[in-house]
Motif scaffolding. Structure first.
Motif, PDB file in Angstrom:
ATOM      1  N   GLU A   1       0.825  -1.219   0.000  1.00 24.12           N
ATOM      2  CA  GLU A   1       0.000   0.000   0.000  1.00 24.12           C
ATOM      3  C   GLU A   1       0.856   1.266   0.000  1.00 24.12           C
ATOM      4  O   GLU A   1       0.463   2.285  -0.551  1.00 24.12           O
ATOM      5  CB  GLU A   1      -0.968  -0.007   1.190  1.00 24.12           C
ATOM      6  CG  GLU A   1      -2.146  -0.918   0.925  1.00 24.12           C
ATOM      7  CD  GLU A   1      -2.963  -1.244   2.143  1.00 24.12           C
ATOM      8  OE1 GLU A   1      -2.843  -0.502   3.142  1.00 24.12           O
ATOM      9  OE2 GLU A   1      -3.720  -2.233   2.098  1.00 24.12           O
ATOM     10  N   LYS A   2       2.040   1.155   0.610  1.00 19.77           N
ATOM     11  CA  LYS A   2       2.938   2.326   0.641  1.00 19.77           C
ATOM     12  C   LYS A   2       3.450   2.657  -0.752  1.00 19.77           C
ATOM     13  O   LYS A   2       3.840   3.792  -1.023  1.00 19.77           O
ATOM     14  CB  LYS A   2       4.135   2.044   1.547  1.00 19.77           C
ATOM     15  CG  LYS A   2       3.765   1.928   2.998  1.00 19.77           C
ATOM     16  CD  LYS A   2       5.009   1.991   3.870  1.00 19.77           C
ATOM     17  CE  LYS A   2       4.750   1.491   5.256  1.00 19.77           C
ATOM     18  NZ  LYS A   2       4.690   0.015   5.363  1.00 19.77           N
TER      19      LYS A   2
ATOM     20  N   LYS B   1      -0.075   7.819  -5.454  1.00 19.97           N
ATOM     21  CA  LYS B   1      -0.960   8.697  -4.671  1.00 19.97           C
ATOM     22  C   LYS B   1      -1.152  10.003  -5.409  1.00 19.97           C
ATOM     23  O   LYS B   1      -0.288  10.451  -6.136  1.00 19.97           O
ATOM     24  CB  LYS B   1      -0.328   8.981  -3.313  1.00 19.97           C
ATOM     25  CG  LYS B   1      -0.204   7.751  -2.468  1.00 19.97           C
ATOM     26  CD  LYS B   1       0.064   8.087  -1.027  1.00 19.97           C
ATOM     27  CE  LYS B   1       0.044   6.853  -0.162  1.00 19.97           C
ATOM     28  NZ  LYS B   1       0.944   5.797  -0.605  1.00 19.97           N
TER      29      LYS B   1
ATOM     30  N   GLU C   1      -3.224  13.497  -1.559  1.00 18.24           N
ATOM     31  CA  GLU C   1      -2.990  12.427  -0.587  1.00 18.24           C
ATOM     32  C   GLU C   1      -1.586  12.533  -0.004  1.00 18.24           C
ATOM     33  O   GLU C   1      -1.379  12.318   1.175  1.00 18.24           O
ATOM     34  CB  GLU C   1      -3.161  11.056  -1.254  1.00 18.24           C
ATOM     35  CG  GLU C   1      -4.600  10.627  -1.405  1.00 18.24           C
ATOM     36  CD  GLU C   1      -4.709   9.365  -2.250  1.00 18.24           C
ATOM     37  OE1 GLU C   1      -5.437   8.453  -1.851  1.00 18.24           O
ATOM     38  OE2 GLU C   1      -4.069   9.297  -3.320  1.00 18.24           O
ATOM     39  N   MET C   2      -0.615  12.884  -0.884  1.00 11.65           N
ATOM     40  CA  MET C   2       0.774  12.993  -0.414  1.00 11.65           C
ATOM     41  C   MET C   2       0.875  14.118   0.599  1.00 11.65           C
ATOM     42  O   MET C   2       1.546  13.992   1.616  1.00 11.65           O
ATOM     43  CB  MET C   2       1.702  13.257  -1.591  1.00 11.65           C
ATOM     44  CG  MET C   2       1.872  12.018  -2.420  1.00 11.65           C
ATOM     45  SD  MET C   2       3.456  11.819  -3.151  1.00 11.65           S
ATOM     46  CE  MET C   2       3.392  12.660  -4.638  1.00 11.65           C
TER      47      MET C   2
ATOM     48  N   GLU D   1      -1.511  15.317   2.491  1.00 12.17           N
ATOM     49  CA  GLU D   1      -2.175  14.927   3.741  1.00 12.17           C
ATOM     50  C   GLU D   1      -1.282  14.006   4.564  1.00 12.17           C
ATOM     51  O   GLU D   1      -1.184  14.141   5.778  1.00 12.17           O
ATOM     52  CB  GLU D   1      -3.501  14.212   3.438  1.00 12.17           C
ATOM     53  CG  GLU D   1      -4.622  15.187   3.185  1.00 12.17           C
ATOM     54  CD  GLU D   1      -5.860  14.498   2.599  1.00 12.17           C
ATOM     55  OE1 GLU D   1      -5.945  13.258   2.672  1.00 12.17           O
ATOM     56  OE2 GLU D   1      -6.715  15.215   2.053  1.00 12.17           O
ATOM     57  N   GLU D   2      -0.616  13.089   3.848  1.00 11.53           N
ATOM     58  CA  GLU D   2       0.248  12.151   4.545  1.00 11.53           C
ATOM     59  C   GLU D   2       1.412  12.872   5.213  1.00 11.53           C
ATOM     60  O   GLU D   2       1.792  12.577   6.335  1.00 11.53           O
ATOM     61  CB  GLU D   2       0.795  11.127   3.547  1.00 11.53           C
ATOM     62  CG  GLU D   2       0.737   9.729   4.080  1.00 11.53           C
ATOM     63  CD  GLU D   2       0.888   8.716   2.971  1.00 11.53           C
ATOM     64  OE1 GLU D   2       1.969   8.686   2.362  1.00 11.53           O
ATOM     65  OE2 GLU D   2      -0.072   7.962   2.728  1.00 11.53           O
ATOM     66  N   GLN D   3       1.964  13.843   4.471  1.00  7.34           N
ATOM     67  CA  GLN D   3       3.088  14.617   4.995  1.00  7.34           C
ATOM     68  C   GLN D   3       2.646  15.380   6.248  1.00  7.34           C
ATOM     69  O   GLN D   3       3.344  15.396   7.254  1.00  7.34           O
ATOM     70  CB  GLN D   3       3.574  15.595   3.910  1.00  7.34           C
ATOM     71  CG  GLN D   3       4.846  16.336   4.260  1.00  7.34           C
ATOM     72  CD  GLN D   3       6.024  15.381   4.498  1.00  7.34           C
ATOM     73  OE1 GLN D   3       6.242  14.471   3.707  1.00  7.34           O
ATOM     74  NE2 GLN D   3       6.746  15.571   5.591  1.00  7.34           N
ATOM     75  N   GLU D   4       1.466  15.981   6.173  1.00 10.54           N
ATOM     76  CA  GLU D   4       0.949  16.737   7.321  1.00 10.54           C
ATOM     77  C   GLU D   4       0.796  15.834   8.529  1.00 10.54           C
ATOM     78  O   GLU D   4       1.146  16.189   9.648  1.00 10.54           O
ATOM     79  CB  GLU D   4      -0.419  17.344   6.978  1.00 10.54           C
ATOM     80  CG  GLU D   4      -0.303  18.639   6.205  1.00 10.54           C
ATOM     81  CD  GLU D   4      -1.642  19.349   6.094  1.00 10.54           C
ATOM     82  OE1 GLU D   4      -2.607  18.907   6.762  1.00 10.54           O
ATOM     83  OE2 GLU D   4      -1.717  20.333   5.341  1.00 10.54           O
ATOM     84  N   GLU D   5       0.258  14.655   8.243  1.00 10.94           N
ATOM     85  CA  GLU D   5       0.050  13.707   9.324  1.00 10.94           C
ATOM     86  C   GLU D   5       1.375  13.330   9.978  1.00 10.94           C
ATOM     87  O   GLU D   5       1.492  13.271  11.198  1.00 10.94           O
ATOM     88  CB  GLU D   5      -0.597  12.449   8.751  1.00 10.94           C
ATOM     89  CG  GLU D   5      -1.510  11.734   9.721  1.00 10.94           C
ATOM     90  CD  GLU D   5      -2.342  10.731   8.950  1.00 10.94           C
ATOM     91  OE1 GLU D   5      -1.946   9.567   8.950  1.00 10.94           O
ATOM     92  OE2 GLU D   5      -3.355  11.127   8.329  1.00 10.94           O
ATOM     93  N   GLU D   6       2.372  13.114   9.110  1.00 13.95           N
ATOM     94  CA  GLU D   6       3.683  12.728   9.614  1.00 13.95           C
ATOM     95  C   GLU D   6       4.280  13.858  10.457  1.00 13.95           C
ATOM     96  O   GLU D   6       4.792  13.631  11.547  1.00 13.95           O
ATOM     97  CB  GLU D   6       4.605  12.417   8.432  1.00 13.95           C
ATOM     98  CG  GLU D   6       5.650  11.394   8.776  1.00 13.95           C
ATOM     99  CD  GLU D   6       6.306  10.864   7.508  1.00 13.95           C
ATOM    100  OE1 GLU D   6       7.475  11.209   7.309  1.00 13.95           O
ATOM    101  OE2 GLU D   6       5.644  10.159   6.723  1.00 13.95           O
TER     102      GLU D   6
END
Ligand code: HEC
Length: 209
Positions: free
Chosen positions: A169-170, A174, A178-179, A181-186
């Motif tokens: 999945e990684k 994306k 999505e990228m 959002e993922e960065q923000e989450e990280e």
């Protein structure tokens, strides 16, 4: 005698014309939607033609890449990135695109795909399938090891583990959103939660301190 032959011929031609009108009528009535599944006649005819179009040289070809865990892993990464959009990480074809394409990508874990020879799978990856969504990958030529590693991975599909599937999945493509959002989450998880403070907001005006 001659007349009898003429009458039979005329009857056959007439029948053929009616059959054509009927078939075309049905096609127009159903529309050219990709929601339908191909009928038995259509899929067996198309499959037979596809089969006949792959030369005997490829049919008997064996995978020249040694099937090592590394080769399978490389094929897996490549699959997650380039193929999973239609075929799904696990090869089921159960994806947003796969479910509504015509023809549908087959469940590649099943016999229909697995009993094909290495060479047939390789040929399909390299050349694609006309009149279907299956694209041709890689430049023409016989020494495309990446495609052979994909074949090795396709053979591994029936025994793909859940953790392997999650790892893939990684690697799935994306969208930029999505990228982000993922960065923000990280960033958030790393404690540098600077989200709205440092970034301009879409509604102008000052942020209240
Ligand atoms: C845009 C969608 C799409 C993408 C991307 C795609 N495929 Fe396909 N693929 C299909 C469809 C649709 C079929 C079924 C064609 C048919 O029914 O004749 C197919 C069929 C195949 C088959 C033949 C299976 C069989 O049983 O005959 C192989 C092998 C295959 N794909 C491998 C791949 C690989 C490897 C990739 C990535 C490098 C890939 N595909 C990317 C749509 C796609």
């Amino acid at each position: 005698m001659q007349r009898k032959i003429m009458i039979s011929l005329a009857a056959i031609v007439l029948l053929a014309v009616f059959a054509c009108i009927f078939l075309v009528g049905q096609m127009i009535h159903r529309g050219f939607s990709t929601r339908e599944q191909p009928g038995v006649v259509e899929s067996s005819l198309a499959t037979a033609m596809r089969d006949a179009a792959i030369s005997a040289r490829y049919k008997t070809m064996k995978n020249p890449v040694a099937v090592t865990p590394e080769a399978i892993q490389e094929g897996m990464d490549h699959w997650a990135d380039h193929c999973a959009t239609c075929h799904a990480n696990n090869g089921s074809g159960d994806t947003m695109y796969g479910r509504t394409m015509y023809p549908r990508p087959p469940d590649m874990r099943q016999n229909d795909t697995q009993r094909k020879s290495d060479g047939e799978l390789y040929w399909t990856i390299k050349n694609g399938v006309r009149l279907s969504g299956m694209p041709a990958f890689g430049a023409p030529g016989d020494d495309d090891m990446d495609s052979w590693k994909l074949v090795a991975f396709i053979r591994h599909l029936p025994s793909l583990s859940q953790s392997e599937e999650q790892g893939m999945e990684k690697m799935n493509p994306k969208s930029p959103q999505e990228m982000e959002e993922e960065q923000e989450e990280e960033n958030f998880l790393n404690g540098s939660a600077t989200r709205s403070q440092s970034q301009p907001t879409h509604h102008h005006g000052k942020e209240t301190p």
